[in-house]
Design a protein around this motif. Structure first.
Motif, mmCIF file in Angstrom:
data_model
loop_
_atom_site.group_PDB
_atom_site.id
_atom_site.type_symbol
_atom_site.label_atom_id
_atom_site.label_comp_id
_atom_site.label_asym_id
_atom_site.label_seq_id
_atom_site.Cartn_x
_atom_site.Cartn_y
_atom_site.Cartn_z
ATOM 1 N N LYS A 326 0.820 -1.210 0.000
ATOM 2 C CA LYS A 326 0.000 0.000 0.000
ATOM 3 C C LYS A 326 0.855 1.263 0.000
ATOM 4 N N SER A 327 2.007 1.221 0.681
ATOM 5 C CA SER A 327 2.894 2.390 0.735
ATOM 6 C C SER A 327 3.845 2.443 -0.461
ATOM 7 N N LYS A 348 -5.380 -5.760 -5.911
ATOM 8 C CA LYS A 348 -5.874 -6.659 -6.938
ATOM 9 C C LYS A 348 -5.012 -7.918 -6.937
ATOM 10 N N THR A 349 -5.630 -9.053 -7.219
ATOM 11 C CA THR A 349 -4.921 -10.325 -7.185
ATOM 12 C C THR A 349 -4.827 -10.908 -8.584
ATOM 13 N N ASN A 454 -4.385 -1.768 -6.741
ATOM 14 C CA ASN A 454 -5.486 -1.805 -7.695
ATOM 15 C C ASN A 454 -5.390 -0.742 -8.786
ATOM 16 N N ASP A 455 -4.509 0.254 -8.608
ATOM 17 C CA ASP A 455 -4.339 1.257 -9.655
ATOM 18 C C ASP A 455 -3.243 0.879 -10.644
ATOM 19 N N ILE A 458 -1.671 -2.122 -15.401
ATOM 20 C CA ILE A 458 -0.721 -2.591 -16.423
ATOM 21 C C ILE A 458 0.123 -3.726 -15.861
ATOM 22 N N LEU A 459 0.637 -3.549 -14.627
ATOM 23 C CA LEU A 459 1.432 -4.611 -14.007
ATOM 24 C C LEU A 459 0.593 -5.865 -13.804
ATOM 25 N N LEU A 460 -0.669 -5.692 -13.401
ATOM 26 C CA LEU A 460 -1.555 -6.836 -13.211
ATOM 27 C C LEU A 460 -1.690 -7.629 -14.505
#
Length: 952
Positions: A326-327, A348-349, A454-455, A458-460
């Motif tokens: 988160k940080s 996001k998972t 969750n933002d 692209i990485l997800l």
């Protein structure tokens, strides 16, 4: 009565269905339907023995159960099948999509047989075209199945995206695949019904339904198909999806990376991943503190598939991992139970890359509805809420590892434990846990995945595409390698598991022998590990950790004895390493360690702290004992003649309160050492309260420097230089004064040595140099003429590669001739590193700058040095002039130095002239210039200008 009515109703329905089926079956002679087929890998496959298999074949067989039909299969190209349907050579073909823009040449069934998704593929080795990379689509050749609606749909899609590509038609899918692999085309059109290896998807478009189609004159066959399809749908509304899953569940679709994803990977090559470090076998740190486990094997595979380089940040619990994510301290985390973080709105998972099964283990039968105690590994914290739902009367006790949980079951502390299947398989073979058995499996399979913010969509997407590329074979390899590494790192357990039958069936002597050997081996290894952990690898003496243990022991066991802590810091060791090499530096460190050994006893403790810093705990009776030992070490260092000369400074802290921590003792000795870093008289200093006061004062001065530079508190002062021939000012020396708004004028002796020691003098010098150039520029504009100004150049400047550029920039910016900016270098600097100084001076001389040797006579001056150095001006140290009235020998020395300089065409300046006697003597010796209080003190620029105007 109700039962009879219901029975009659059912019989009527059955008779109706039977009549319909009878009618459908009577349509054809012999009930044979001719089916046109085109081979499509995965959808319809024709073996060498004409055996037909696949999605469409099973669908037709299911329809035959309702119609009673038999099929005659006629194989050809896709165009052949459509032509045969028009000419009546076949009755039906499958996998057709509706085209509302054309007049239908055949009849469609009412119900579809599946969803048809058109896709574009390229070779897996094609790194030129990315997903929906329309810029690179232009100009490529795309293979399409001749006669299929795919070609028109693809052309419309490309036109919509503004892509100009050539579609090349082929009769069979096998020909299209061969053309793609041979490089005859760059891409091919396919669908979700195609199974093919060695390709990756670059586009998806035009989702539609697939149908069976029947010739226009075959109305009764169409009725039979519609009836059968409706019955199939009524009996199982999920038939299409279940059939697709049966044939395509193992279909691996690799999506190419999009241009945005490729750009992300290139801009962020290193990815920080938060991982668990306490999940044995799955996720742990080995003895070398390297991240290992089955998880690591999968992550390395994902990294290779994506092009990232993963850097692992180890965490003790899930809360820490999520906090770091988160940080934004990490970009992803391992989700041990990926489906159990959905409540985290900021996370996001990814898709799962591995699944595990949890098993309930116990030595007794467990009734999960009763109260019982459950051991749970710490890494399964996320399961707590679900466990309470499944076992409402359970009491959970957490342990660090699965093995500790098994021990708790064995000792009776808990009733049961939950472990994953891999850890159960690991420990189930151990004799100690043979009574612990599986009671039941817990819940469904749990997913291992990655969490991202969750933002970071692209990485997800990148990670999901990389996970999708993992094959079943690679999954097996990851598990096997992970288990192998863990067992290799735990040799004792591996031996026990391998030879347990022999051990338990062997005789007592054999057991004792093996046990003895193992104990000896283990003890030896522990000693080796201990020695390695506590010994400095370069010198062989204690490291800091071992020093702390032995020092505390000495202090506690010898309360009546007096001890001092000594910190030794080698001087200029970085220069030794850079000039002579690491190998020579290590030899020097080893020599220092030997010097410490020779000058200490068993009552003392020595260690290498780090780099070029050593420490000693010295037993002493009086202070002179400490000084003797240090002096002996200094003499030993001076005798080092293998390569560079060795020198060191020492900080000493006498331990009067043995409760003070060693870290604080070290800090205080370090403070004392720093006070002698530049002192050439004594190489050591004792810590006392005044040292701390001095440090506080120096810290205050250091912290004020930046603000002082910004606000112009540093002022340029000029020390006039008078010509003894004309009696006029002909040049000046640039000096600095600090005019503090609260403290007034701060003496240069307070801040210049401090700034030199702290490495801050460079910025101050640059500031004064620029002020001097500005002043000369102003004089020229005002018509005062330009008098040369000498500026001080310290050691730190000569070690700087941009010195020449800095000097050139200043003279060019302010229109100053380089000869008017004289560079003063102290004699000490010449003596300390003559080769480097000479090299830099020659570079600067090529740009027409002049050099002055300052403080000549304050060190051990060398005639050879004067001959080598490109000196223009020699400045005699003021200490010589102070002795003129007392010593004729001093006068002789000064006179000879001036005469020698004259013969070498070197101008001479005498500084520190404070009396008429000194001035008269210097006139007699033909000295060129003088400066000092007898003529003028250092002046502000304004006062200097007034004095200059007055003399004219």
């Amino acid at each position: 009565m109700r039962k009879i009515n219901r029975l009659i109703f059912i019989i009527i329905i059955l008779l109706f269905i039977s009549a319909f089926n009878s009618n459908a079956m009577s349509v054809y002679e012999d009930n044979i339907v001719r089916v046109g087929i085109c081979e499509l890998p995965g959808f319809l496959k024709i073996d060498e023995g004409a055996d037909i298999k696949g999605y469409e074949k099973e669908y037709l067989d299911e329809i035959a159960l309702y119609t009673g039909w038999k099929y005659e299969y006629i194989s050809g190209t896709w165009e052949d099948c459509q032509d045969w349907l028009r000419t009546g050579e076949v009755d039906v073909i499958g996998n057709i999509q509706k085209n509302d823009s054309e007049e239908p040449a055949y009849q469609y069934t009412d119900i579809s047989t599946g969803n048809y998704i058109r896709e574009i593929y390229v070779s897996e080795n094609n790194n030129f075209i990315g997903y929906e990379d329309f810029k690179n689509f232009s100009g490529i050749r795309i293979a399409g199945l001749s006669g299929s609606s795919d070609i028109e749909a693809c052309q419309n899609y490309l036109n919509e995206k503004g892509v100009n590509a050539e579609i090349v038609e082929y009769n069979k899918y096998s020909e299209m695949i061969s053309a793609l692999k041979q490089g005859k085309v760059e891409a091919m059109i396919a669908s979700n019904y195609l199974q093919i290896e060695g390709v990756k998807r670059v586009a998806k478009f035009d989702v539609s339904d697939s149908y069976f189609v029947v010739a226009n004159d075959k109305e009764q066959i169409l009725e039979g198909f519609n009836f059968a399809l409706k019955q199939i749908c009524v009996s199982n509304e999920n038939y299409n999806s279940e059939l697709y899953k049966k044939y395509y569940s193992n279909r691996k679709v690799i999506d190419a990376f999009s241009p945005k994803e490729i750009d992300y990977i290139q801009k962020n090559p290193d990815l920080q991943i938060a991982v668990d470090n306490n999940w044995e076998l799955m996720s742990y740190s080995d003895k070398e503190k390297q991240y290992k486990g089955i998880n690591q094997e999968f992550l390395e595979l994902i990294a290779r598939n994506s092009g990232f380089k993963f850097q692992y940040v180890e965490c003790n619990d899930n809360k820490t991992k999520l906090s770091k994510l988160k940080s934004n301290k990490v970009q992803a985390t391992i989700s041990i139970l990926g489906n159990h973080v959905d409540s985290e709105s900021s996370v996001k998972t990814t898709d799962s890359y591995y699944k595990i099964i949890l098993v309930l283990l116990s030595e007794v039968d467990v009734k999960t509805s009763d109260r019982f105690k459950l051991a749970l590994p710490k890494y399964f914290e996320l399961l707590e809420k679900e466990i309470f739902k499944a076992y409402p009367n359970v009491t959970i006790q957490y342990f660090q590892s699965g093995q500790q949980c098994l021990n708790a079951v064995k000792s009776g502390k808990v009733t049961a434990t939950l472990l994953d299947n891999n850890n159960y398989n690991l420990y189930s073979g151990l004799e100690a846990y043979k009574e612990i058995e599986i009671e039941s499996t817990y819940g469904d399979m749990y997913s291992l995945a990655l969490n991202v913010r969750n933002d970071n969509y692209i990485l997800l997407s990148i990670l999901n595409k990389s996970i999708a590329r993992i094959t079943d074979e690679e999954t097996q390899v990851c598990v096997i390698d992970g288990v192998h590494d863990f067992e290799k790192a735990n040799t004792a357990m591996l031996l026990f598991r391998t030879y347990k039958r022999e051990i338990f069936s062997g005789i007592l002597i054999f057991i004792l022998l093996i046990s003895t050997i193992w104990i000896l081996y283990k003890n030896r290894k522990e000693k080796e590990y201990e020695k390695k952990a506590y010994t400095d690898s370069v010198t062989g003496i204690n490291n800091w950790d071992k020093f702390c243990i032995e020092a505390v022991d000495k202090l506690n066991c010898n309360e009546s004895n007096k001890y001092a802590y000594v910190l030794l810091d080698l001087d200029k060791f970085k220069i030794i390493n850079s000039r002579y090499g690491i190998s020579e530096g290590d030899k020097a460190l080893l020599y220092v360690a030997e010097a410490l050994k020779e000058n200490t006893t068993r009552k003392d403790v020595i260690a290498r702290v780090y780099a070029d810093v050593f420490c000693m705990l010295i037993h002493y009776d009086e202070e002179l004992d400490i000084i003797r030992k240090i002096s002996s070490i200094i003499l030993k260092l001076e005798r080092y003649n293998v390569g560079p000369k060795l020198s060191a400074v020492f900080g000493i802290y006498k331990i009067e309160d043995k409760s003070v921590s060693l870290n604080l003792i070290n800090d205080r000795a370090n403070l004392a050492k720093n006070t002698v870093k530049q002192n050439s008289v004594n190489a050591y200093a004792f810590y006392d309260v005044s040292v701390m006061d001095k440090i506080i004062q120096e810290t205050d001065i250091t912290n004020s420097m930046t603000e002082a530079l910004k606000t112009g508190q540093f002022k340029l002062f000029l020390q006039p230089k008078y010509s003894l021939k004309t009696g006029k000012i002909e040049s000046a020396e640039a000096l600095v004064r600090w005019v503090h708004p609260e403290k007034g004028i701060i003496s240069p002796n307070e801040f210049i040595p401090l700034f030199e020691r702290k490495g801050l003098i460079k910025n101050l010098d640059y500031y004064i140099w620029e002020q001097a150039c500005k002043t000369m520029n102003k004089w020229e504009k005002q018509g005062l003429g330009v008098l040369p100004i000498a500026i001080n150049v310290s050691k730190v400047h000569l070690y700087s590669m941009d010195l020449v550029n800095k000097l050139q920039s200043l003279t060019q910016t302010y229109g100053i001739k380089p000869r008017n900016l004289e560079l003063e270098i102290t004699e000490r600097l010449f003596c300390s590193d003559s080769d480097l100084v000479l090299k830099m001076m020659n570079r600067i001389k090529q740009n027409d700058f002049l050099f002055t040797m300052d403080d000549f006579g304050s060190e051990y001056s060398s005639l050879k040095l004067l001959k080598q150095m490109p000196i223009d001006v020699l400045k005699i140290d003021q200490e010589f002039l102070a002795e003129i009235s007392l010593s004729d020998k001093v006068k002789i020395v000064i006179r000879d130095v001036i005469n020698m300089a004259k013969h070498m065409n070197i101008l001479v300046v005498c500084e520190g002239v404070e009396t008429k006697e000194q001035a008269d003597f210097l006139k007699e010796t033909n000295c060129d210039y003088v400066q000092g209080y007898y003529y003028s003190k250092a002046l502000s620029v304004e006062a200097f200008e007034k004095l200059l105007i007055t003399q004219d």
